[in-house]
Scaffold this motif. Structure first.
Motif, mmCIF file in Angstrom:
data_model
loop_
_atom_site.group_PDB
_atom_site.id
_atom_site.type_symbol
_atom_site.label_atom_id
_atom_site.label_comp_id
_atom_site.label_asym_id
_atom_site.label_seq_id
_atom_site.Cartn_x
_atom_site.Cartn_y
_atom_site.Cartn_z
ATOM 1 N N SER A 52 0.879 -1.194 0.092
ATOM 2 C CA SER A 52 -0.150 0.007 0.066
ATOM 3 C C SER A 52 0.753 1.324 0.143
ATOM 4 N N ILE A 53 2.087 0.956 0.522
ATOM 5 C CA ILE A 53 2.991 2.287 0.840
ATOM 6 C C ILE A 53 3.578 2.677 -0.720
ATOM 7 N N ALA A 54 3.898 1.609 -1.183
ATOM 8 C CA ALA A 54 4.324 1.526 -2.424
ATOM 9 C C ALA A 54 3.589 2.218 -3.564
ATOM 10 N N HIS A 55 2.254 1.580 -3.565
ATOM 11 C CA HIS A 55 1.254 2.129 -4.262
ATOM 12 C C HIS A 55 1.117 3.672 -4.256
ATOM 13 N N LYS A 56 1.156 4.277 -3.048
ATOM 14 C CA LYS A 56 0.799 5.458 -2.678
ATOM 15 C C LYS A 56 1.927 6.253 -3.291
ATOM 16 N N LEU A 57 3.413 5.890 -3.121
ATOM 17 C CA LEU A 57 4.429 6.304 -3.510
ATOM 18 C C LEU A 57 4.627 6.674 -4.947
ATOM 19 N N VAL A 58 4.124 5.650 -5.702
ATOM 20 C CA VAL A 58 3.888 5.755 -7.264
ATOM 21 C C VAL A 58 2.884 6.607 -7.596
ATOM 22 N N GLU A 59 1.887 6.485 -7.012
ATOM 23 C CA GLU A 59 0.843 7.734 -7.143
ATOM 24 C C GLU A 59 1.329 8.974 -7.180
ATOM 25 N N MET A 60 1.875 9.302 -6.060
ATOM 26 C CA MET A 60 2.387 10.746 -5.767
ATOM 27 C C MET A 60 3.639 11.081 -6.963
ATOM 28 N N GLY A 61 4.241 10.060 -7.213
ATOM 29 C CA GLY A 61 5.161 10.542 -8.281
ATOM 30 C C GLY A 61 4.526 10.727 -9.668
ATOM 31 N N ALA A 62 3.517 9.972 -9.774
ATOM 32 C CA ALA A 62 2.592 10.391 -11.198
ATOM 33 C C ALA A 62 2.152 11.708 -11.061
ATOM 34 N N LEU A 66 6.584 14.782 -5.985
ATOM 35 C CA LEU A 66 7.672 14.461 -5.521
ATOM 36 C C LEU A 66 8.861 15.372 -5.983
ATOM 37 N N THR A 67 8.543 16.444 -5.922
ATOM 38 C CA THR A 67 9.555 17.446 -6.361
ATOM 39 C C THR A 67 10.055 18.439 -5.200
ATOM 40 N N GLY A 68 11.129 18.896 -5.265
ATOM 41 C CA GLY A 68 11.815 19.490 -4.238
ATOM 42 C C GLY A 68 12.500 18.753 -3.442
ATOM 43 N N GLU A 69 13.544 19.320 -2.628
ATOM 44 C CA GLU A 69 14.151 18.638 -1.676
ATOM 45 C C GLU A 69 13.450 17.890 -0.499
ATOM 46 N N GLN A 70 12.462 18.480 -0.072
ATOM 47 C CA GLN A 70 11.935 18.014 0.942
ATOM 48 C C GLN A 70 11.030 16.715 0.648
ATOM 49 N N ARG A 71 10.739 16.611 -0.653
ATOM 50 C CA ARG A 71 9.662 15.742 -1.213
ATOM 51 C C ARG A 71 10.330 14.602 -2.088
ATOM 52 N N LEU A 121 8.549 8.066 -12.601
ATOM 53 C CA LEU A 121 7.044 8.874 -13.013
ATOM 54 C C LEU A 121 7.181 10.323 -12.585
ATOM 55 N N ALA A 122 8.038 10.619 -11.408
ATOM 56 C CA ALA A 122 8.242 12.036 -11.012
ATOM 57 C C ALA A 122 9.090 12.741 -12.159
ATOM 58 N N LEU A 127 8.658 16.907 -16.497
ATOM 59 C CA LEU A 127 8.821 17.071 -17.911
ATOM 60 C C LEU A 127 7.799 17.531 -18.743
ATOM 61 N N SER A 128 6.508 17.117 -18.247
ATOM 62 C CA SER A 128 5.152 17.536 -18.808
ATOM 63 C C SER A 128 4.645 18.710 -17.975
ATOM 64 N N ALA A 129 5.086 19.151 -16.983
ATOM 65 C CA ALA A 129 4.309 20.326 -15.878
ATOM 66 C C ALA A 129 4.651 21.515 -16.923
ATOM 67 N N GLY A 130 3.857 22.366 -16.686
ATOM 68 C CA GLY A 130 3.838 23.831 -17.233
ATOM 69 C C GLY A 130 3.378 23.915 -18.838
ATOM 70 N N ARG A 131 2.868 22.647 -19.391
ATOM 71 C CA ARG A 131 2.327 22.807 -20.490
ATOM 72 C C ARG A 131 0.965 23.703 -20.780
ATOM 73 N N GLY A 132 0.612 23.761 -19.648
ATOM 74 C CA GLY A 132 -0.836 24.528 -19.666
ATOM 75 C C GLY A 132 -1.874 23.628 -20.081
#
Length: 375
Positions: A52-62, A66-71, A121-122, A127-132
């Motif tokens: 369940s934890i792995a599933h949640k982590l993968v979801e957050m990456g997608a 999971l961006t930034g030093e604290q994440r 996934l993160a 890479l796809s962020a900011g495409r509007g």
């Protein structure tokens, strides 16, 4: 000594809907489905928590969370584990699973695979962020879907669109393939789950997906070939299954015969957390002692000894195997099994979730072992 249950089970209730992930198992034991998650008399497998934890982590990456030093994924994994362990520490039957890195032999393997998958996934999300553009209905992560009548509902891990191709993806932290006779194939229950998702996706958003994918933590995907007719037929079968199941539950409630909903069998009961309270299970074991039942034993204590390391060994007379004695070795003392602290000669106990050792009716403790007093 006949089998005895250790606690009454909650009253079963009607099913509000059917989940695609439970479609193939709902008929295995209607009692278990009707009770749902309202009772747990056995510790859950530590690998399940990590899944369940792995599933949640993968979801957050997608989702690009999971961006930034604290994440970074490694830190988030550790945080998620800490939250889960704090909950386990409060459980009377699961606190011994803390820390999970000790109770689950695959901890570090699952951790590394989950972190790699989430990182991959993160990076894609970055890479796809900011495409509007505005969010598109029916696309994204954790997409809720339902049949028109609400009979079948679920949440899809990911629905993406590229070059006009809509893909439904579901992440699996365990094995996707079934190995039989040297031949590998996708587990039938996973195929049914994804095909049901396709059908209720159409009923929710008015369009069919073009691809169905199962993805594992190693980054490999497995495509499920489907057609609309079989998905629609499967959805109709699911609707009928829900109706028939609720009719059966309703009849059992009217007759005050919840036990009739149980279908005890070795494969059905092996991973069921309701075993200690299920009279049908205990009775079936007595009627078919030769079957490959879960490693549970009960009886009266004939001897109880402690080693210099604080580990106990007990010998049960009049055990769950008629005419035989059962020996349980290497039981952890202290808070893990308080029921044994003052249990002397003749005290009746039941031990569930044991590990079978080589000799007949000899067992040892496993991470899911729990002991109840019967007197």
């Amino acid at each position: 000594m006949n089998p005895q249950t250790v606690a009454p089970l909650p009253k079963p209730g009607l099913l509000g809907s059917l989940s695609p992930s439970r479609f193939t198992t709902v008929g295995a034991c209607v009692l278990k489905e009707a009770i749902g998650g309202n009772a747990s008399l056995l510790p859950r497998y530590p690998k399940g928590f990590l899944g369940s934890i792995a599933h949640k982590l993968v979801e957050m990456g997608a989702k690009g969370q999971l961006t930034g030093e604290q994440r970074d994924p490694a830190s988030v994994w550790d945080d998620l584990v800490a939250v889960q362990e704090s909950k386990l520490a409060e459980s009377a039957i699961e606190s011994h699973l803390v820390p999970l890195k000790r109770s689950c032999a695959e901890y570090f393997l699952m951790r590394s695979r989950a972190i790699r998958a989430a990182t991959r996934l993160a990076d894609s999300a970055s890479l796809s962020a900011g495409r509007g553009g505005q969010p598109v209905a029916g696309l994204g992560y954790e997409v809720g879907v339902s049949s028109k009548d609400g009979a079948v509902k679920g949440r899809i891990d990911a629905v993406t669109a590229a070059d006009g191709v809509i893909t439904i993806s579901d992440y699996k932290t365990g094995a996707i393939l079934l190995e039989e006779g040297g031949v590998s194939q996708i587990k039938p229950e996973y195929e049914a789950q994804l095909k049901l998702y396709a059908a209720i996706y159409f009923e929710t958003y008015g369009r069919w997906p073009d691809r169905l994918l199962l993805l594992n933590l190693q980054g490999r995907d497995f495509e499920i070939i489907f057609n609309r007719a079989e998905c629609e037929a499967l959805l109709e079968t699911a609707r009928v299954t829900l109706k028939n199941t609720n009719n059966r539950i309703q009849a059992a409630l009217q007759q005050a015969d919840a036990l009739s909903l149980a279908s005890p069998a070795p494969t059905t009961c092996r991973f069921c957390a309701l075993r200690p309270g299920c009279q049908a299970y205990c009775g079936a074991r007595l009627a078919q002692p030769e079957a490959e039942w879960p490693h549970d034993v009960w009886g009266g204590i004939e001897t109880k000894t402690a080693s210099s390391l604080g580990l106990w060994a007990v010998c049960l007379a009049d055990s769950s195997v008629p005419g035989q004695k059962a020996v349980i070795r290497r039981l952890t003392g202290g808070a893990r099994h308080p029921q044994l602290q003052d249990a002397g000669h003749g005290a009746k106990i039941a031990a569930f979730g044991l590990r079978k050792e080589g000799s007949s009716e000899t067992y040892s403790e496993s991470p899911t072992t729990v002991i109840y007093r019967l007197d």
